[in-house]
Scaffold this active site. Structure first.
Site, PDB file in Angstrom:
ATOM      1  CG  HIS A   1      -2.100  -0.986   1.061  1.00  0.00           C
ATOM      2  ND1 HIS A   1      -2.947  -1.315   2.096  1.00  0.00           N
ATOM      3  CD2 HIS A   1      -2.529  -1.707  -0.006  1.00  0.00           C
ATOM      4  CE1 HIS A   1      -3.839  -2.203   1.671  1.00  0.00           C
ATOM      5  NE2 HIS A   1      -3.599  -2.461   0.404  1.00  0.00           N
TER       6      HIS A   1
ATOM      7  N   GLY B   1      -2.229  -8.975  12.543  1.00  0.00           N
ATOM      8  CA  GLY B   1      -2.749  -7.632  12.819  1.00  0.00           C
ATOM      9  C   GLY B   1      -3.510  -6.993  11.678  1.00  0.00           C
TER      10      GLY B   1
ATOM     11  CG  LEU C   1      -6.501  -7.361  20.270  1.00  0.00           C
ATOM     12  CD1 LEU C   1      -5.389  -7.767  21.235  1.00  0.00           C
ATOM     13  CD2 LEU C   1      -6.653  -5.839  20.267  1.00  0.00           C
TER      14      LEU C   1
HETATM   15  P1  OAD Z   1      -7.584  -2.515  10.473  1.00  0.00           P
HETATM   16  O1  OAD Z   1      -7.654  -1.273  11.307  1.00  0.00           O
HETATM   17  O2  OAD Z   1      -8.726  -2.798   9.561  1.00  0.00           O
HETATM   18  O3  OAD Z   1      -7.419  -3.791  11.405  1.00  0.00           O
HETATM   19  C1  OAD Z   1      -6.473  -3.831  12.434  1.00  0.00           C
HETATM   20  C2  OAD Z   1      -6.478  -5.223  13.031  1.00  0.00           C
HETATM   21  O4  OAD Z   1      -5.460  -5.277  13.998  1.00  0.00           O
HETATM   22  C3  OAD Z   1      -7.790  -5.620  13.722  1.00  0.00           C
HETATM   23  O5  OAD Z   1      -8.166  -6.925  13.321  1.00  0.00           O
HETATM   24  C4  OAD Z   1      -7.446  -5.588  15.212  1.00  0.00           C
HETATM   25  O6  OAD Z   1      -8.137  -6.583  15.956  1.00  0.00           O
HETATM   26  C5  OAD Z   1      -5.950  -5.895  15.170  1.00  0.00           C
HETATM   27  N1  OAD Z   1      -5.191  -5.334  16.301  1.00  0.00           N
HETATM   28  C6  OAD Z   1      -5.383  -4.174  16.976  1.00  0.00           C
HETATM   29  N2  OAD Z   1      -4.459  -4.019  17.942  1.00  0.00           N
HETATM   30  C7  OAD Z   1      -3.663  -5.112  17.881  1.00  0.00           C
HETATM   31  C8  OAD Z   1      -2.530  -5.563  18.631  1.00  0.00           C
HETATM   32  N3  OAD Z   1      -2.001  -4.844  19.637  1.00  0.00           N
HETATM   33  N4  OAD Z   1      -1.967  -6.746  18.303  1.00  0.00           N
HETATM   34  C9  OAD Z   1      -2.485  -7.505  17.292  1.00  0.00           C
HETATM   35  N5  OAD Z   1      -3.545  -7.134  16.561  1.00  0.00           N
HETATM   36  C10 OAD Z   1      -4.132  -5.955  16.840  1.00  0.00           C
HETATM   37  O7  OAD Z   1      -6.191  -2.450   9.681  1.00  0.00           O
HETATM   38  P2  OAD Z   1      -5.721  -3.253   8.384  1.00  0.00           P
HETATM   39  O8  OAD Z   1      -6.330  -4.610   8.348  1.00  0.00           O
HETATM   40  O9  OAD Z   1      -4.254  -3.141   8.309  1.00  0.00           O
HETATM   41  O10 OAD Z   1      -5.566   0.721   3.397  1.00  0.00           O
HETATM   42  O11 OAD Z   1      -6.358  -2.386   7.243  1.00  0.00           O
HETATM   43  C11 OAD Z   1      -6.106  -2.735   5.902  1.00  0.00           C
HETATM   44  C12 OAD Z   1      -6.100  -1.520   5.034  1.00  0.00           C
HETATM   45  O12 OAD Z   1      -7.302  -0.780   5.250  1.00  0.00           O
HETATM   46  C13 OAD Z   1      -5.014  -0.504   5.343  1.00  0.00           C
HETATM   47  O13 OAD Z   1      -3.792  -0.820   4.727  1.00  0.00           O
HETATM   48  C14 OAD Z   1      -5.578   0.767   4.832  1.00  0.00           C
HETATM   49  C15 OAD Z   1      -6.959   0.625   5.410  1.00  0.00           C
HETATM   50  O14 OAD Z   1      -7.971   1.330   4.845  1.00  0.00           O
HETATM   51  C16 OAD Z   1      -5.545   1.863   2.670  1.00  0.00           C
HETATM   52  O15 OAD Z   1      -5.482   2.964   3.180  1.00  0.00           O
HETATM   53  C17 OAD Z   1      -5.601   1.616   1.191  1.00  0.00           C
END
Ligand code: OAD
Length: 234
Positions: free
Chosen positions: A107, A173, A200
């Site tokens: 990304h 994550g 998480l």
């Molecule tokens: P999300 O914000 O959608 O998801 C974050 C994930 O991390 C969730 O499943 C949480 O449960 C988990 N989480 C939170 N704290 C944590 C911790 N301390 N340890 C382990 N896990 C934890 O983020 P992404 O899946 O990365 O794209 O989002 C994907 C894409 O959507 C991003 O790259 C971005 C966004 O819109 C663009 O901007 C194109």
């Protein structure tokens, strides 16, 4: 037998480094409408707002330091006899700050700038502005080198071929809401890989994984890496 590992990471791996996730309570998308700050249409409507959003994120990312999860993955890359490829959806630089080597920013990166006119890329200044000229063509069409909704993620062909050769696929994550990354687990299953989710809480695609481990990344990722390296040594 030497085995290849592909690891997909998302915002959750950087959460304990102080960088906000997108979809958790108080996540970035609850405070900034995604359509305004993460789409080409939003940028065309209000480039000042979009630059301000990414300038603030660049500043936060510059102050953040890698946590034990980033460090454990770098250690796995150094000590595992097969190939360990990290494919990150994150635009921060914490994997490389931890010493990761085989890394794809699918990304894009906050640290890079892109000319929307000629496609030239360069290191982003701390703060980008609407009228910054492109160092190559001079056009005032500079944008953060990040992938927005509606745009194609970077290096998809390479990523899919790495997954096709993977023996282990892990997602760490990431909420499993954004494609194509959320579909990588299906690709990995098709290739015969063992699939592991470390998060998480269960993601939207949790049912596709062979194995799941839930908890904060700074605990479950070092534990998983230690187990892999231990099993390999036995
Ligand atoms: P999300 O914000 O959608 O998801 C974050 C994930 O991390 C969730 O499943 C949480 O449960 C988990 N989480 C939170 N704290 C944590 C911790 N301390 N340890 C382990 N896990 C934890 O983020 P992404 O899946 O990365 O794209 O989002 C994907 C894409 O959507 C991003 O790259 C971005 C966004 O819109 C663009 O901007 C194109």
């Amino acid at each position: 037998m030497v085995r290849n590992i592909v690891i997909l990471t998302g915002a959750g791996i950087s959460a304990e480094s102080g960088l906000g996730t997108f979809r958790d309570a108080d996540g970035l998308w609850s405070r900034y409408p995604l359509e305004d700050v993460a789409t080409p249409e939003g940028f065309a409507r209000d480039p000042v707002l979009v630059h301000e959003f990414y300038n603030a994120r660049r500043e936060n990312a510059a102050q953040a330091v890698p946590n034990d999860a980033h460090k454990a993955l770098a250690r796995l890359q150094a000590d595992w006899p097969g190939r360990v490829s990290i494919v990150t959806q994150n635009v921060d630089g914490l994997h490389e700050a931890a010493g990761a080597r085989d890394l794809i920013h699918m990304h894009g990166e906050l640290a890079r700038a892109l000319c929307a006119r000629c496609g030239h890329r360069w290191d982003a200044p701390e703060r980008m502005a609407k009228d910054d000229p492109c160092p190559a063509c001079g056009a005032a069409a500079t944008r953060p080198d990040v992938v927005w909704f509606g745009e194609m993620p970077y290096r998809m062909e390479t990523i899919l071929s790495l997954i096709d050769d993977a023996d282990i696929f892990a997602a760490i994550g990431t909420s499993g809401n954004v494609y194509p990354a959320a579909g990588f687990v299906q690709e990995a299953l098709g290739a015969g890989a063992h699939t592991v989710e470390l998060n998480l809480e269960p993601s939207a695609v949790v049912s596709a994984f062979d194995e799941t481990r839930f908890g904060p990344a700074t605990q479950i990722v070092p534990d998983w890496v230690a187990e892999l390296l231990q099993r390999r040594a036995e």
